[in-house]
Write a protein that holds these residues in place. Sequence first.
Motif, PDB file in Angstrom:
ATOM      1  N   HIS A   1       0.858  -1.176   0.000  1.00 42.57           N
ATOM      2  CA  HIS A   1       0.000   0.000   0.000  1.00 42.57           C
ATOM      3  C   HIS A   1       0.896   1.228   0.000  1.00 42.57           C
ATOM      4  CE1 HIS A   1      -3.910   1.764   0.367  1.00 42.57           C
ATOM      5  NE2 HIS A   1      -3.477   2.578   1.322  1.00 42.57           N
TER       6      HIS A   1
ATOM      7  N   ARG B   1      -2.440   3.759  -2.979  1.00 38.56           N
ATOM      8  CA  ARG B   1      -2.718   2.808  -4.059  1.00 38.56           C
ATOM      9  C   ARG B   1      -2.218   1.430  -3.664  1.00 38.56           C
ATOM     10  NH1 ARG B   1      -0.584   3.572  -9.521  1.00 38.56           N
ATOM     11  NH2 ARG B   1       1.305   4.304  -8.472  1.00 38.56           N
ATOM     12  N   TRP B   2      -2.890   0.419  -4.166  1.00 37.69           N
ATOM     13  CA  TRP B   2      -2.442  -0.939  -3.915  1.00 37.69           C
ATOM     14  C   TRP B   2      -1.528  -1.375  -5.045  1.00 37.69           C
ATOM     15  CZ3 TRP B   2      -2.875  -3.271   0.565  1.00 37.69           C
ATOM     16  CH2 TRP B   2      -3.880  -2.868   1.463  1.00 37.69           C
TER      17      TRP B   2
END
Lengths: 250, 269
Positions: free
Chosen positions: B57, B61-62
């Motif tokens: 993470h 955003r992943w």
Amino acid sequence: MDKNVPGEEIIVVDNVFKTFPGGVCALSDFSIRVRRKEVLVVMGPSGSGKSTFLRCLNGLEEVDSGSIRIDGIALDEDKRNRLEIRKEVGMVFQSFNLFPHLTVLENLNLAQILVRKKTRKEAMEFSVALLNKVGIPEKANIFPNHLSGGQQQRVAIARALAMMPKVMLFDEATSALDPEMTGEVLAVMKQLAREGMTMVVVTHEMGFAREVSDRMVFMEGGRIIEEGPTEQFFTTPKEERTRLFLSQVL
Amino acid sequence: MKVASIKAGRYSKRSPRADVGAFLLVIAVLTWITGTGTAKLGYNWQWYRVPQYILNHEDGRWLAGPLIDGLMVTFEITGASLVLAFSFGLISALCRLSDSYLARMVARVYLELIRNTPLLVQLFFIYFVMAPIFDLSRFASAVLALSLFEGAYASEIFRAGIVSIHKGQWEAAHSLGLSAFDTYMRIILPQAIRRILPPLTSQAISLVKDSALVSTIAVYDLTMRGREIISETFLAFEIWFTIAAIYLLVTVSLSILVSLMERRLGETG
């Protein structure tokens, strides 16, 4: 056309020999003629070569020697000839051999589309007409395994007719059926005979043979023991062996 | 279909409570064995360090971690190999059933050669000997080796399936004037494939697992990524277990997918 007027010879078999691996002699110097619109019934004890004879007629079995001609086409090495004969000769099997993964309608459509190159619509129309003819229009979209034996065999007949064959072969078509279902299949076969289809029928149904066939053949050991017009065959058989057979089955 | 209904009947008579109880008992025993085993090992478990290698993470955003990247490569290799393996399998099965002596011999030699030598040796042979000649990439070598190997097994499955179709089906097709090609495509194979779906699934599952071997020629698949992480972090058990769990997840999903497919096919036949 008048059924009593014999047509030209459509099946011409001359001096056919056929031995199975292991030395079992199935056909020995076998010759026969079948005329157009004729219904020929072949009888004989099991192992007499009657099924082999039928299977040779459409190339399911290879003959060792001798010649077979269907409507003027020789069943020889030529692949186009063989294909032509397979198209023109319809066959109905003892075990139906419907395609279980296809619906009744698809069973009928398949060869019309793939072999006769009809459009799907044309094939469909003819298939529906044929199902009407064999008396099961309501089963069109059902899979064969959900039908009774008699219904399956009627579908199998319709499937063979879908190719508009010139000759129909019946290899013990009712032997796997109980008496009630036998009746419904024989009724379809009788109707075909009345319409003038050329038929070669291997059967043990004496009543059917006597009523429908024009000519009888009695086989044993790969040979024709006796051959003649149906009425004469049943009432005054010439050969002792035929008399014996008839006395046992009638 | 008949089998399914018999089974359903048998299970429905039993209380599901007994089954659930038995299942929980098995899980409990397994947990206990694993627990005592690892405790005796005296290993310092650091599971908390594992998730970062799966998902990251960053900046809201992943991002996929290296293990997921590796899984994608595994998917690519398995997918390509699966298509090729089944093609090799089908073609060599048809060769073995053909009238041509040459075709039968070629198929036979292929089968015996592949089935009687280790996959690892085949992989090295293709990568170190064949690849330089034909200018194959590592990825292509991996796919070729895997699909040749699995194809040999698939071949026998296809052959068994084709042979299992009743002779009458061939004869009916013959008497309708169907060509050999149409007979196979429309009559024989559709029926055969239904029957061989379960063993073909096992083969696909083997392929997923066997694809781990491509890490030996430095293809960055799931296993290779894992080995890389382990060499940096020494989290040997955590990463290997994680990798095993990911393979398990993939293969179990595959099994479920196929059994759903089978059920749908079963409804028509």
